[in-house]
Enzyme design. Structure first.
Site, PDB file in Angstrom:
ATOM      1  N   ASP A 202       0.857  -1.193   0.000  1.00  0.00           N
ATOM      2  CA  ASP A 202       0.000   0.000   0.000  1.00  0.00           C
ATOM      3  C   ASP A 202       0.891   1.240   0.000  1.00  0.00           C
ATOM      4  O   ASP A 202       1.726   1.413   0.888  1.00  0.00           O
ATOM      5  CB  ASP A 202      -0.883  -0.019   1.255  1.00  0.00           C
ATOM      6  CG  ASP A 202      -1.612   1.302   1.464  1.00  0.00           C
ATOM      7  OD1 ASP A 202      -1.953   1.624   2.616  1.00  0.00           O
ATOM      8  OD2 ASP A 202      -1.816   2.030   0.474  1.00  0.00           O
TER       9      ASP A 202
ATOM     10  N   ASN B 155      -0.403   4.551  -0.309  1.00  0.00           N
ATOM     11  CA  ASN B 155      -1.032   5.819   0.101  1.00  0.00           C
ATOM     12  C   ASN B 155      -1.751   5.716   1.447  1.00  0.00           C
ATOM     13  O   ASN B 155      -2.586   6.558   1.774  1.00  0.00           O
ATOM     14  CB  ASN B 155      -2.017   6.279  -0.998  1.00  0.00           C
ATOM     15  CG  ASN B 155      -3.172   5.291  -1.151  1.00  0.00           C
ATOM     16  OD1 ASN B 155      -3.119   4.171  -0.627  1.00  0.00           O
ATOM     17  ND2 ASN B 155      -4.199   5.695  -1.871  1.00  0.00           N
TER      18      ASN B 155
ATOM     19  N   ASP C 129      -1.807  -1.245  -3.877  1.00  0.00           N
ATOM     20  CA  ASP C 129      -2.121  -0.472  -5.082  1.00  0.00           C
ATOM     21  C   ASP C 129      -0.971  -0.540  -6.094  1.00  0.00           C
ATOM     22  O   ASP C 129       0.088  -1.113  -5.800  1.00  0.00           O
ATOM     23  CB  ASP C 129      -2.406   0.988  -4.712  1.00  0.00           C
ATOM     24  CG  ASP C 129      -1.391   1.528  -3.714  1.00  0.00           C
ATOM     25  OD1 ASP C 129      -1.796   1.982  -2.623  1.00  0.00           O
ATOM     26  OD2 ASP C 129      -0.185   1.446  -4.007  1.00  0.00           O
TER      27      ASP C 129
ATOM     28  N   ASP D  59      -4.916 -10.195 -15.665  1.00  0.00           N
ATOM     29  CA  ASP D  59      -5.830 -11.287 -15.304  1.00  0.00           C
ATOM     30  C   ASP D  59      -7.204 -10.946 -15.886  1.00  0.00           C
ATOM     31  O   ASP D  59      -7.881 -10.042 -15.396  1.00  0.00           O
ATOM     32  CB  ASP D  59      -5.884 -11.391 -13.770  1.00  0.00           C
ATOM     33  CG  ASP D  59      -6.468 -12.717 -13.292  1.00  0.00           C
ATOM     34  OD1 ASP D  59      -5.973 -13.253 -12.284  1.00  0.00           O
ATOM     35  OD2 ASP D  59      -7.414 -13.221 -13.933  1.00  0.00           O
TER      36      ASP D  59
ATOM     37  N   ASP E 215      -9.381 -16.240 -16.440  1.00  0.00           N
ATOM     38  CA  ASP E 215     -10.109 -16.787 -15.295  1.00  0.00           C
ATOM     39  C   ASP E 215     -11.213 -17.768 -15.734  1.00  0.00           C
ATOM     40  O   ASP E 215     -11.943 -17.499 -16.691  1.00  0.00           O
ATOM     41  CB  ASP E 215     -10.765 -15.592 -14.579  1.00  0.00           C
ATOM     42  CG  ASP E 215     -11.343 -15.965 -13.240  1.00  0.00           C
ATOM     43  OD1 ASP E 215     -10.583 -16.360 -12.361  1.00  0.00           O
ATOM     44  OD2 ASP E 215     -12.569 -15.861 -13.089  1.00  0.00           O
TER      45      ASP E 215
ATOM     46  N   GLU F 268      -6.892 -20.571 -16.874  1.00  0.00           N
ATOM     47  CA  GLU F 268      -7.054 -21.222 -15.568  1.00  0.00           C
ATOM     48  C   GLU F 268      -7.859 -22.491 -15.842  1.00  0.00           C
ATOM     49  O   GLU F 268      -9.010 -22.416 -16.263  1.00  0.00           O
ATOM     50  CB  GLU F 268      -7.801 -20.324 -14.583  1.00  0.00           C
ATOM     51  CG  GLU F 268      -7.873 -20.982 -13.212  1.00  0.00           C
ATOM     52  CD  GLU F 268      -8.972 -20.427 -12.322  1.00  0.00           C
ATOM     53  OE1 GLU F 268     -10.005 -19.999 -12.840  1.00  0.00           O
ATOM     54  OE2 GLU F 268      -8.768 -20.418 -11.102  1.00  0.00           O
TER      55      GLU F 268
ATOM     56  N   HIS G  36      -3.827 -17.159  -4.913  1.00  0.00           N
ATOM     57  CA  HIS G  36      -4.702 -16.352  -4.053  1.00  0.00           C
ATOM     58  C   HIS G  36      -5.968 -17.095  -3.639  1.00  0.00           C
ATOM     59  O   HIS G  36      -6.778 -16.591  -2.854  1.00  0.00           O
ATOM     60  CB  HIS G  36      -5.072 -15.074  -4.795  1.00  0.00           C
ATOM     61  CG  HIS G  36      -5.850 -15.346  -6.032  1.00  0.00           C
ATOM     62  ND1 HIS G  36      -5.314 -15.959  -7.154  1.00  0.00           N
ATOM     63  CD2 HIS G  36      -7.147 -15.172  -6.309  1.00  0.00           C
ATOM     64  CE1 HIS G  36      -6.243 -16.107  -8.060  1.00  0.00           C
ATOM     65  NE2 HIS G  36      -7.369 -15.636  -7.573  1.00  0.00           N
ATOM     66  N   ASP G  37      -6.154 -18.285  -4.201  1.00  0.00           N
ATOM     67  CA  ASP G  37      -7.368 -19.069  -3.881  1.00  0.00           C
ATOM     68  C   ASP G  37      -7.083 -20.245  -2.964  1.00  0.00           C
ATOM     69  O   ASP G  37      -8.016 -20.940  -2.552  1.00  0.00           O
ATOM     70  CB  ASP G  37      -7.960 -19.682  -5.168  1.00  0.00           C
ATOM     71  CG  ASP G  37      -8.584 -18.651  -6.061  1.00  0.00           C
ATOM     72  OD1 ASP G  37      -8.619 -18.903  -7.278  1.00  0.00           O
ATOM     73  OD2 ASP G  37      -9.021 -17.600  -5.554  1.00  0.00           O
TER      74      ASP G  37
HETATM   75  O1  TEU Z   1     -11.229 -19.155  -9.249  1.00  0.00           O
HETATM   76  C1  TEU Z   1     -12.086 -20.202  -9.671  1.00  0.00           C
HETATM   77  C2  TEU Z   1     -11.626 -21.382  -8.955  1.00  0.00           C
HETATM   78  O2  TEU Z   1     -10.605 -21.882  -9.379  1.00  0.00           O
HETATM   79  C3  TEU Z   1     -12.197 -21.856  -7.655  1.00  0.00           C
HETATM   80  O3  TEU Z   1     -11.133 -22.504  -6.982  1.00  0.00           O
HETATM   81  C4  TEU Z   1     -12.649 -20.697  -6.784  1.00  0.00           C
HETATM   82  O4  TEU Z   1     -11.608 -19.744  -6.743  1.00  0.00           O
HETATM   83  C5  TEU Z   1     -12.843 -21.093  -5.379  1.00  0.00           C
HETATM   84  O5  TEU Z   1     -11.568 -21.203  -4.775  1.00  0.00           O
HETATM   85  C6  TEU Z   1     -13.582 -22.382  -5.233  1.00  0.00           C
HETATM   86  O6  TEU Z   1     -13.452 -22.778  -3.890  1.00  0.00           O
HETATM   87  C7  TEU Z   1     -11.222 -18.007 -10.069  1.00  0.00           C
HETATM   88  C8  TEU Z   1     -10.413 -16.954  -9.315  1.00  0.00           C
HETATM   89  O7  TEU Z   1      -9.072 -17.421  -9.154  1.00  0.00           O
HETATM   90  C9  TEU Z   1     -11.099 -16.739  -7.986  1.00  0.00           C
HETATM   91  O8  TEU Z   1     -10.340 -15.854  -7.159  1.00  0.00           O
HETATM   92  C10 TEU Z   1     -12.472 -16.157  -8.245  1.00  0.00           C
HETATM   93  O9  TEU Z   1     -13.177 -16.090  -7.022  1.00  0.00           O
HETATM   94  C11 TEU Z   1     -13.278 -17.062  -9.197  1.00  0.00           C
HETATM   95  O10 TEU Z   1     -12.542 -17.537 -10.310  1.00  0.00           O
HETATM   96  C12 TEU Z   1     -14.429 -16.264  -9.783  1.00  0.00           C
HETATM   97  O11 TEU Z   1     -13.905 -15.282 -10.651  1.00  0.00           O
HETATM   98 CA    CA Z   2      -3.510   2.023  -1.161  1.00  0.00          CA
END
Ligand code: TEU
Ligand code: CA
Length: 548
Positions: free
Chosen positions: A21, A23, A29, A98, A195, A250, A323-324
């Site tokens: 971050d 700011n 950001d 993405d 995605d 993905e 991130h998931d």
């Molecule tokens: O994720 C879809 C997916 O792979 C699933 O694993 C989902 O993220 C979730 O973890 C199911 O438990 C993609 C993106 O990576 C995710 O961050 C988004 O939430 C999702 O699509 C919808 O755009």
């Molecule tokens: Ca910020």
């Protein structure tokens, strides 16, 4: 096998909300990323994949886009973007954005128009029915069909209610997405991670799913619809074929035997597929929040199957977290007694396989899962919704909390730990999500000051991979497939011959047990002393001794 810059690339994934971050509003950001470009260059990665930065109400933290060609307010503006892209290119790196083409935000202009009336020109941008045609369920709990008061009809949303699915049957929708891709490629962006790509073609008969088996619904009903490859070939023809870029789909719902259909170079669809069967292999009967123990033999088989299926004619992305999913050292390593050793060992796996390794922000310093004490502390829409659902159904919330602590996406979304000052140097304000309390010990600054850190082991492995292209293009041969402790494989081509052996356990093994290592010598290990015992969580790279 044609050599390509993107095949040799190592990708670093940034989740911008949690990276840096600049700011003081507590939210990462674009200017924060600019501040850290020298750090990323020092690490030695090639491509920076940035999770969605486009205008969004952040119902799903940017995976709900309300304007595909403008920057999310919290992340900055287009000038910041232009400076970021320039900064990345000046340092010899590339940028991958993405793209979220399966659904938009319900706050997108298209949806606001579409719901107005049946004869609105945007009506068929989405999937409307007078009644839910079947029992499809959302990833984020509840039905995938939501009644809209304005439209007086139901719309499909495989994810949150604020993420209506776009109608890819409509050529205007497809053209809008292609125009978005042109917009960013013309600005010099070097690629897209795309995605939930396998979902864009729907089974228009909307067959019922088995509500007891959501994973089966994903694989057999939602993903790989009838026109999917037609759309992917059109996307390549209309857009990607006109630029020197990389497209990474993905691959949710894609099994190894289906993978080549996406990435076979002769089919002109995608460059590579991002698979993660291994990260969903511990989903139990009840899905993600019913975790079951996983077996290393299954994990190894999945990697072998995808490599065999794809890598002679296509290409794959390799990931152990993102991130998931939970943090890799917590999920596949031992983040208690052997955090350093197992984080390095997993890095050795990620960086010695065939394909494009994806390093998720923080893995390079061994960041771990976090443990919030209450479900209310979790930000993720997926958790918020399942919490509501379990509460309504009177299910055991203590059990849900435990499952979320182990499996939840926020494990990977706590802010990047830069140093041991307040808020880990991530923000001068209040972070949007609490920082993992272990930041005082686990942070970039301490890693850069410790020659034996996980960071420097990643850096060493990245240099080693770059210097030995056999690790990019070489064949893959698995040893000891049935072992539940050892992951060992050979990487070989006419340039080189390596064996990698990884100990996924708290046990030790005499090297003499592994006869395939005869005639090989150890040239790299995550332990200083590498003798004739393979230690707990030890990873080693061996090279064939020169033939006399
Ligand atoms: O994720 C879809 C997916 O792979 C699933 O694993 C989902 O993220 C979730 O973890 C199911 O438990 C993609 C993106 O990576 C995710 O961050 C988004 O939430 C999702 O699509 C919808 O755009
Ligand atoms: Ca910020």
């Amino acid at each position: 096998m044609k050599k390509k810059w993107w095949k040799e690339s190592v990708i670093y994934q940034i989740y911008p909300r949690s990276f840096k971050d600049s700011n003081g509003d507590g939210i990462g950001d674009l200017r924060g990323i600019i501040e850290k470009l020298d750090y990323l260059q020092w690490l030695g990665i090639d491509v920076i994949w940035i999770s969605p930065i486009f205008k969004s109400p952040n119902d799903d933290n940017g995976y709900d886009v309300s304007d595909y060609c403008d920057i999310m307010l919290e992340f900055g503006n287009m000038n910041d973007f232009d400076e970021l892209l320039k900064g990345i290119h000046q340092r010899g790196m590339k940028m991958m954005l993405d793209l979220v083409p399966n659904h938009s935000s319900d706050e997108h202009y298209w949806f606001q128009e579409s719901r107005k009336s049946k004869d609105n020109p945007y009506r068929d941008y989405y999937i409307w029915r007078d009644h839910p045609p079947s029992n499809w369920a959302s990833f984020f709990s509840g039905s995938a069909w939501e009644y809209d008061e304005v439209a007086k009809a139901y719309y499909l949303h495989l994810f949150s209610k604020k993420q209506p699915d776009l109608n890819w049957e409509n050529p205007k929708v497809r053209q809008e997405i292609y125009d978005v891709m042109h917009f960013w490629f013309k600005k010099g962006v070097d690629g897209f991670r795309i995605d939930v790509l396998p979902f864009i073609s729907k089974r228009l008969d909307f067959p019922n799913i088995n509500p007891q088996n959501f994973a089966q619904a994903v694989d057999e009903v939602y993903a790989n619809g009838p026109r999917l490859h037609e759309f992917l070939q059109e996307m390549y023809r209309e857009v990607a074929s006109k630029y020197d870029v990389m497209t990474m789909g993905e691959g949710i719902g894609v099994k190894a035997h289906q993978a080549l259909d996406y990435v076979d170079e002769d089919r002109k669809e995608l460059n590579l597929l991002y698979h993660f069967e291994h990260v969903t292999m511990n989903y139990g009967e009840g899905g993600k929040y019913d975790p079951v123990p996983w077996k290393l033999s299954t994990f190894k088989q999945i990697f072998k199957d995808f490599d065999t299926a794809v890598s002679n004619k296509g290409w794959i992305a390799l990931t152990l977290d993102n991130h998931d999913f939970p943090r890799m050292v917590s999920r596949f390593g031992n983040d208690k007694e052997y955090r350093m050793e197992s984080a390095k060992m997993l890095a050795m796996l990620l960086l010695t396989l065939r394909g494009c390794p994806c390093i998720y922000q923080g893995s390079e310093i061994g960041m771990t899962n976090v443990k919030f004490d209450s479900l209310d502390e979790y930000d993720d829409i997926e958790v918020k919704n399942i919490h509501k659902e379990w509460k309504k159904e009177g299910k055991n919330l203590k059990q849900l909390l435990k499952a979320v602590q182990e499996q939840g996406r926020d494990n990977a979304r706590t802010p990047m730990q830069w140093d041991n000052t307040n808020n880990a140097g991530f923000t001068k304000g209040n972070p949007w999500l609490p920082i993992n309390p272990n930041y005082t010990k686990i942070n970039v600054q301490e890693a850069l000051e410790d020659n034996n850190s996980i960071f420097y082991f990643y850096k060493q492995l990245l240099q080693f991979r770059k210097a030995n292209k056999t690790l990019v293009y070489g064949n893959f041969e698995l040893f000891l497939a049935d072992s539940e402790q050892i992951f060992a494989y050979k990487r070989q081509d006419d340039q080189g011959n390596f064996i990698i052996i990884l100990n996924f356990s708290n046990q030790q093994f005499p090297i003499a047990d592994f006869s395939f290592l005869n005639n090989y010598k150890c040239i790299l290990s995550n332990y200083y002393i590498n003798n004739d015992i393979l230690k707990e969580w030890e990873g080693r790279v061996y090279v064939q001794k020169h033939k006399h």
